[in-house]
Design a protein around this motif. Structure first.
Motif, short mmCIF file in Angstrom:
data_model
loop_
_atom_site.label_atom_id
_atom_site.label_comp_id
_atom_site.label_asym_id
_atom_site.label_seq_id
_atom_site.Cartn_x
_atom_site.Cartn_y
_atom_site.Cartn_z
N ARG A 367 8.74 -14.41 -2.89
CA ARG A 367 9.67 -15.35 -2.26
C ARG A 367 9.15 -16.75 -2.45
O ARG A 367 8.07 -17.08 -1.96
N ALA A 368 9.89 -17.56 -3.18
CA ALA A 368 9.52 -18.96 -3.43
C ALA A 368 8.08 -19.09 -3.93
O ALA A 368 7.33 -19.95 -3.49
N GLY A 369 7.71 -18.22 -4.85
CA GLY A 369 6.39 -18.28 -5.45
C GLY A 369 5.32 -17.53 -4.71
O GLY A 369 4.23 -17.30 -5.24
N ARG A 370 5.59 -17.13 -3.48
CA ARG A 370 4.61 -16.43 -2.64
C ARG A 370 4.64 -14.93 -2.92
O ARG A 370 5.66 -14.36 -3.29
N VAL A 371 3.50 -14.28 -2.70
CA VAL A 371 3.37 -12.85 -2.98
C VAL A 371 3.11 -12.08 -1.69
O VAL A 371 2.20 -12.42 -0.93
N THR A 372 3.91 -11.04 -1.46
CA THR A 372 3.63 -10.07 -0.40
C THR A 372 3.65 -8.69 -1.04
O THR A 372 4.61 -8.32 -1.72
N ALA A 373 2.58 -7.94 -0.85
CA ALA A 373 2.48 -6.59 -1.41
C ALA A 373 2.51 -5.57 -0.28
O ALA A 373 1.75 -5.68 0.69
N TYR A 374 3.41 -4.60 -0.42
CA TYR A 374 3.53 -3.52 0.56
C TYR A 374 2.80 -2.31 0.00
O TYR A 374 3.25 -1.68 -0.96
N ALA A 375 1.64 -2.03 0.59
CA ALA A 375 0.74 -1.02 0.04
C ALA A 375 1.02 0.35 0.63
O ALA A 375 1.38 0.48 1.80
N ALA A 376 0.81 1.38 -0.18
CA ALA A 376 1.05 2.74 0.28
C ALA A 376 -0.14 3.33 1.03
O ALA A 376 -0.06 4.43 1.55
N GLY A 377 -1.26 2.60 1.09
CA GLY A 377 -2.42 3.08 1.84
C GLY A 377 -3.22 4.11 1.09
O GLY A 377 -3.74 5.07 1.68
N VAL A 378 -3.38 3.91 -0.23
CA VAL A 378 -4.08 4.87 -1.08
C VAL A 378 -5.51 4.39 -1.32
O VAL A 378 -5.72 3.31 -1.87
N ASN A 379 -6.49 5.15 -0.89
CA ASN A 379 -7.89 4.81 -1.14
C ASN A 379 -8.77 6.03 -0.91
O ASN A 379 -8.29 7.09 -0.51
N GLY A 442 13.22 -0.29 -3.25
CA GLY A 442 13.39 -1.15 -2.08
C GLY A 442 12.63 -0.71 -0.86
O GLY A 442 12.87 -1.22 0.24
N ALA A 443 11.68 0.23 -1.00
CA ALA A 443 10.96 0.71 0.18
C ALA A 443 9.68 1.42 -0.23
O ALA A 443 9.54 1.90 -1.37
N VAL A 444 8.74 1.49 0.73
CA VAL A 444 7.51 2.26 0.58
C VAL A 444 7.43 3.20 1.78
O VAL A 444 7.54 2.76 2.93
N THR A 445 7.25 4.48 1.52
CA THR A 445 7.13 5.47 2.59
C THR A 445 5.81 6.20 2.45
O THR A 445 5.41 6.58 1.34
N ALA A 446 5.12 6.38 3.57
CA ALA A 446 3.83 7.06 3.54
C ALA A 446 3.66 7.89 4.81
O ALA A 446 4.13 7.50 5.89
N GLN A 447 2.97 8.99 4.67
CA GLN A 447 2.65 9.85 5.80
C GLN A 447 1.15 9.77 6.04
O GLN A 447 0.36 9.90 5.10
N GLU A 455 0.47 12.34 14.02
CA GLU A 455 0.99 12.26 12.65
C GLU A 455 2.08 11.19 12.60
O GLU A 455 2.94 11.15 13.49
N VAL A 456 2.03 10.35 11.57
CA VAL A 456 2.96 9.24 11.47
C VAL A 456 3.57 9.20 10.07
O VAL A 456 2.85 9.39 9.08
N THR A 457 4.87 8.98 10.00
CA THR A 457 5.53 8.66 8.73
C THR A 457 6.13 7.27 8.87
O THR A 457 6.92 7.01 9.79
N THR A 458 5.71 6.35 8.00
CA THR A 458 6.14 4.95 8.07
C THR A 458 6.92 4.59 6.82
O THR A 458 6.48 4.88 5.70
N THR A 459 8.07 3.96 7.02
CA THR A 459 8.85 3.42 5.90
C THR A 459 8.93 1.91 6.05
O THR A 459 9.33 1.40 7.11
N ILE A 460 8.52 1.20 5.01
CA ILE A 460 8.53 -0.26 4.98
C ILE A 460 9.68 -0.70 4.07
O ILE A 460 9.75 -0.29 2.91
N THR A 461 10.54 -1.57 4.59
CA THR A 461 11.68 -2.08 3.81
C THR A 461 11.62 -3.60 3.79
O THR A 461 11.78 -4.25 4.83
#
Length: 562
Positions: A367-379, A442-447, A455-461
């Motif tokens: 957005r306007a040159g700025r970076v936002t990364a939505y990570a899946a939490g993989v490590n 358009g989304a990232v989903t992770a359990q 237990e959590v399932t999160t969807t980021i939009t």
């Protein structure tokens, strides 16, 4: 700093390296820069500090530069450090030894500037250095980017007619090839996370190899160049128009090594992006770093990110570790008439608003040159330090940075920005790793699970004003959870905060972070020095009560930058 000509970049190298000169040992084989400890001994710590400046000095010499003092330091230092009879001897190495990391810069020096680092040595000194380097062939090294260290050492030994291992050279290359995932991305060996070790290690060394072995291994040389071309089309998304690169993953104390991939492309004669665009990426990133407080009062680089900060450090970050960033000065090997030196730094190219990166385990928003990364939490889960903070937050941003926890005993010490933080018996639990994940357009989903029994399932939009989080929670406990936004510097001009009616906001003259949901709005005052960007931050959040059983939460995150 004006970075246009070769003289400008040379002056920048001297700004980083000249302050080191008073701290070399009498025999020049050791460089003592601080007292903090790591997982390896003092000898390896001081070898690391000695070796890493070579990532800049060797290209400087290759490109025609001269600094008699440094040339004498490294001629004497190599002779002393490799001599078993010398008190400054770097020592007999063992399994998985840190010394193997530091051999790589010495090997590249022998390969590309032998007249500075090899030819001046006596026959005995050459034999000593070859024997010391050759230890990498009789011990185990990790199955990761370290394979390139063995590859480079064997290429160097071969180039000067010393004993080397063609079998281990080929074995290392086969291992590197097996790491490849797609779109230019590899894993770092057995490690599943994707981070800067792909651009500044796997890709960087691959490009070195593509030139050094162009005649002897043309198939791989061409393969590595094709992969770099693909990778560049993804990696450009990690850079902000203001010069910052995405703060994400481990080894961030290497700082401006973030731009070293672009330097390697230019050195290797690749243009995955137009040369002026790559120059712009490099120049802006260097200048962004020069605006940060990364030096101590003597001009020595510190452990940290935007300022000296140990909470974010890994267990292998020694006082000399930040000088890994010298790899960006590979540019100095370019001839004086190379078009890079006359090219004008171009702005960022046009990029997509949302870029799914399934091989990097994230969705990147611009957005306007700025970076936002939505990570899946993989490590890896149990890494080198602070891995939940470095890989498992919901969002990482080039304007806000992120926090590294001081502890997880209380919220203000945990500083859980961009996380859903569960509080159980006054302890804070967050996502460490994701069990499953999916990257969509358009989304990232992770359990994931913060604690056994939850237990959590999160969807980021992503949205035009931030992002939405939908959490589905199954818990055998009754507890509280805090859904947190980005942290904002609370001592910045015009700082304000508000928490009412399910909306928590923290803002200053340049940043605004807000969190909205059907819970209690709160603003958490984080402990000092937890944020990588700012020494003091406050964190807006919505507090939810989590009953036993199934719960669904919807939280809206708003973020603005000026």
């Amino acid at each position: 700093m004006n970075l246009q000509t070769k003289a400008d970049f040379t002056a920048l190298m001297h700004k980083f390296l000249d302050p080191l000169k008073p701290y070399y040992s009498a025999g020049c084989a050791r460089l003592h820069l601080g007292e903090t400890g790591v997982t390896y001994n003092r000898s390896a710590i001081e070898l690391e500090a000695f070796s890493r400046p070579l990532w800049a000095l060797v290209p400087f010499w290759v490109g025609g530069g001269s600094d008699p003092q440094f040339e004498e330091i490294y001629r004497k230092g190599l002779a002393a450090g490799a001599d078993p009879e010398n008190p400054e001897y770097w020592g007999t190495t063992g399994e998985y030894d840190q010394c193997y990391v530091e051999m790589a810069a010495i090997a590249c020096g022998i390969l590309t500037a032998p007249e500075k680092l090899w030819t001046p040595l006596s026959d005995t000194e050459k034999q000593n250095l070859a024997a010391w380097l050759g230890q990498i062939n009789v011990h185990t090294i990790p199955d990761c980017n370290w394979q390139f260290f063995r590859i480079l050492v064997n290429l160097a030994l071969k180039s000067v007619g010393m004993s080397y291992s063609p079998e281990l050279l080929e074995d290392g290359l086969c291992k590197i090839d097996s790491y490849y995932s797609g779109d230019g991305w590899s894993t770092d060996g057995a490690s599943i996370q994707k981070d800067y070790y792909i651009p500044w290690a796997i890709q960087y060394y691959g490009l070195l190899y593509s030139k050094l072995a162009a005649d002897t291994d043309p198939r791989r040389a061409e393969l590595y160049r094709r992969r770099a071309q693909l990778f560049a089309q993804q990696f450009v998304y990690w850079f902000d128009a203001n010069g910052a690169a995405l703060p994400f993953g481990r080894s961030l104390t290497y700082r401006f090594a973030q731009n070293s991939f672009w330097a390697a492309c230019i050195w290797a004669g690749l243009e995955p992006l137009p040369l002026p665009v790559m120059k712009g990426l490099i120049v802006r990133n260097f200048n962004w770093w020069l605006e940060q407080k990364m030096f101590d009062r003597d001009g020595i680089l510190t452990i940290g990110y935007c300022y000296p900060q140990m909470y974010m450090a890994e267990r292998y970050n020694a006082p000399g570790s930040p000088y890994w960033g010298m790899k960006s000065f590979l540019l100095l090997a370019l001839p004086d008439d190379h078009p890079f030196w006359s090219a004008e730094a171009a702005p960022m190219p046009a990029l997509e608003w949302l870029k799914p990166m399934p091989y990097a385990n994230m969705l990147v928003q611009r957005r306007a040159g700025r970076v936002t990364a939505y990570a899946a939490g993989v490590n890896e889960g149990h890494g080198h330090g602070q891995f939940p903070e470095k890989y498992a937050k919901f969002a990482y941003d080039t304007r806000f940075g992120f926090c590294a926890s001081r502890s997880r005993e209380v919220l203000n010490q945990a500083a859980p920005d961009s996380m859903l933080a569960f509080v159980i018996d006054d302890n804070v639990f967050v996502r460490k790793v994701s069990k499953t994940w999916k990257i969509e357009a358009g989304a990232v989903t992770a359990q994931w699970s913060p604690f056994p029994g939850i237990e959590v399932t999160t969807t980021i939009t992503p949205t035009s004003t931030g992002h939405r989080r939908h959490h589905e929670i199954d818990s055998i406990y009754e507890c509280d959870a805090y859904d947190c936004g980005f942290a904002v510097p609370n001592f910045a001009p015009d700082y304000k905060e508000c928490a009412e009616d399910g909306l928590a906001t923290a803002s200053c003259d340049t940043l605004r972070s807000a969190v909205a949901g059907r819970g209690e709005a709160v603003v958490i005052g984080c402990d000092p020095n937890t944020s990588l960007y700012f020494t003091n931050v406050h964190l807006p959040a919505v507090k939810y009560h989590i009953p036993k059983g199934h719960t669904e939460l919807d939280t809206e995150i708003f973020d603005e930058v000026d």
